[in-house]
Design a protein around this motif. Structure first.
Motif, PDB file in Angstrom:
ATOM      1  N   ARG A  40     -14.380  -2.021  -7.666  1.00 51.26           N
ATOM      2  CA  ARG A  40     -13.002  -2.494  -7.475  1.00 51.26           C
ATOM      3  C   ARG A  40     -13.006  -3.877  -6.815  1.00 51.26           C
ATOM      4  NH1 ARG A  40      -8.254   0.842  -8.741  1.00 51.26           N
ATOM      5  NH2 ARG A  40      -9.049   2.947  -9.093  1.00 51.26           N
ATOM      6  N   ASN A  90      -8.608   4.647  -0.614  1.00 51.95           N
ATOM      7  CA  ASN A  90      -7.669   5.293  -1.535  1.00 51.95           C
ATOM      8  C   ASN A  90      -7.128   6.587  -0.923  1.00 51.95           C
ATOM      9  OD1 ASN A  90      -9.874   6.966  -1.719  1.00 51.95           O
ATOM     10  ND2 ASN A  90     -10.139   6.761  -3.946  1.00 51.95           N
ATOM     11  N   CYS A 117       0.849  -1.190   0.000  1.00 54.02           N
ATOM     12  CA  CYS A 117       0.000   0.000   0.000  1.00 54.02           C
ATOM     13  C   CYS A 117       0.884   1.239   0.000  1.00 54.02           C
ATOM     14  CB  CYS A 117      -0.915  -0.008   1.222  1.00 54.02           C
ATOM     15  SG  CYS A 117      -2.013   1.422   1.315  1.00 54.02           S
ATOM     16  N   THR A 150      -5.063  -4.065  -4.238  1.00 52.67           N
ATOM     17  CA  THR A 150      -4.045  -3.104  -3.816  1.00 52.67           C
ATOM     18  C   THR A 150      -3.162  -2.733  -5.010  1.00 52.67           C
ATOM     19  OG1 THR A 150      -4.061  -4.012  -1.583  1.00 52.67           O
ATOM     20  CG2 THR A 150      -2.177  -2.664  -2.164  1.00 52.67           C
ATOM     21  N   LYS A 151      -3.584  -1.737  -5.729  1.00 53.07           N
ATOM     22  CA  LYS A 151      -2.827  -1.229  -6.873  1.00 53.07           C
ATOM     23  C   LYS A 151      -3.505   0.048  -7.358  1.00 53.07           C
ATOM     24  CE  LYS A 151      -5.278  -4.418  -9.951  1.00 53.07           C
ATOM     25  NZ  LYS A 151      -5.135  -5.561 -10.872  1.00 53.07           N
ATOM     26  N   ASN A 152      -2.752   0.818  -8.128  1.00 46.72           N
ATOM     27  CA  ASN A 152      -3.278   2.054  -8.718  1.00 46.72           C
ATOM     28  C   ASN A 152      -3.856   3.000  -7.663  1.00 46.72           C
ATOM     29  OD1 ASN A 152      -2.655   1.011 -11.294  1.00 46.72           O
ATOM     30  ND2 ASN A 152      -4.643   0.000 -11.444  1.00 46.72           N
ATOM     31  N   GLY A 153      -3.177   3.102  -6.529  1.00 46.21           N
ATOM     32  CA  GLY A 153      -3.593   4.042  -5.501  1.00 46.21           C
ATOM     33  C   GLY A 153      -4.652   3.533  -4.561  1.00 46.21           C
ATOM     34  N   VAL A 154      -5.134   2.306  -4.743  1.00 46.16           N
ATOM     35  CA  VAL A 154      -6.158   1.724  -3.866  1.00 46.16           C
ATOM     36  C   VAL A 154      -5.484   0.660  -2.997  1.00 46.16           C
ATOM     37  CG1 VAL A 154      -8.329   0.456  -3.755  1.00 46.16           C
ATOM     38  CG2 VAL A 154      -7.970   2.170  -5.545  1.00 46.16           C
ATOM     39  N   CYS A 155      -5.888   0.610  -1.722  1.00 41.53           N
ATOM     40  CA  CYS A 155      -5.299  -0.350  -0.785  1.00 41.53           C
ATOM     41  C   CYS A 155      -6.386  -1.251  -0.218  1.00 41.53           C
ATOM     42  CB  CYS A 155      -4.613   0.375   0.380  1.00 41.53           C
ATOM     43  SG  CYS A 155      -3.269   1.473  -0.129  1.00 41.53           S
TER      44      CYS A 155
END
Length: 204
Positions: A108, A171, A87, A154-159
């Protein structure tokens, strides 16, 4: 009366003396004397004294899962580390300020579940589904399933983080949504039925 020696008489005397073998007594060979060897001292015995080896006491390995410190009511508990991917956001502040509001990350979560189904099919039994949901498959490895979904989201600013009961998604640290993605009887829970609450600020 004095005897007169004539020359022939002298010659005869010399001849007689010449006939006698003059022998010279040679010295007898001396008995060889063995040289007396000087006594050789026996080598002194070498006594090996063992040097004791000092073995340091074994060092106890650090526990892989140390017991948590007792909770201090005056200090809030630190946020747990996410079990998903890395993250990029700092940890939030643990709190219980969570209520049902409007979800933000349902799409998501659905995409992450589909990704795990496609990439880790052995975690599911595709022969059984939950009634009324054609793609709510039976989960045969619940731990792998929930952790893989947290990793996938968990990728592209999202955890994503699975806390043992629900999937938390954020996010930012302003808030996070809570999702219940596994039913009590071991099936995938999807769509709007998976959303539970929103926590402000984000607790993880």
């Amino acid at each position: 009366m004095r005897m007169r020696l004539t020359w022939p008489t002298v010659l005869i005397g010399l001849t007689v003396l010449a006939c006698h073998t003059i022998t010279e007594e040679l010295p007898q060979d001396a008995t060889p004397v063995n040289p007396v060897n000087a006594p050789i001292a026996a080598p002194a015995p070498v006594i090996v004294i063992p040097v004791p080896t000092v073995t340091p006491p074994p060092v106890a390995p650090a526990p892989t899962n140390p017991a948590p410190a007792p909770a201090n009511p005056n200090n809030p508990a630190p946020a747990p580390a996410p079990t998903g991917g890395t993250c990029a956001l700092p940890p939030g502040q643990f709190n219980a300020n969570c209520t049902m509001q409007t979800q933000t990350f349902l799409n998501r979560v659905e995409a992450a579940i589909d990704e795990v189904i496609a990439t880790d099919p052995s975690a599911f039994n595709f022969g059984r589904t939950r009634g009324g949901c054609a793609n709510c498959y039976q989960v045969v490895d619940a731990t792998r399933y929930v952790n893989r979904v947290a990793q996938a989201i968990t990728k592209n600013g999202v955890c994503g983080y699975y806390d043992g009961e629900e999937l938390a998604v954020k996010n930012s640290n302003a808030f996070n949504d809570q999702f219940d993605i596994l039913t009590s009887d071991g099936f995938i829970r999807r769509q709007g039925g998976s959303y539970r609450t929103t926590c402000r600020p984000a607790w993880f």
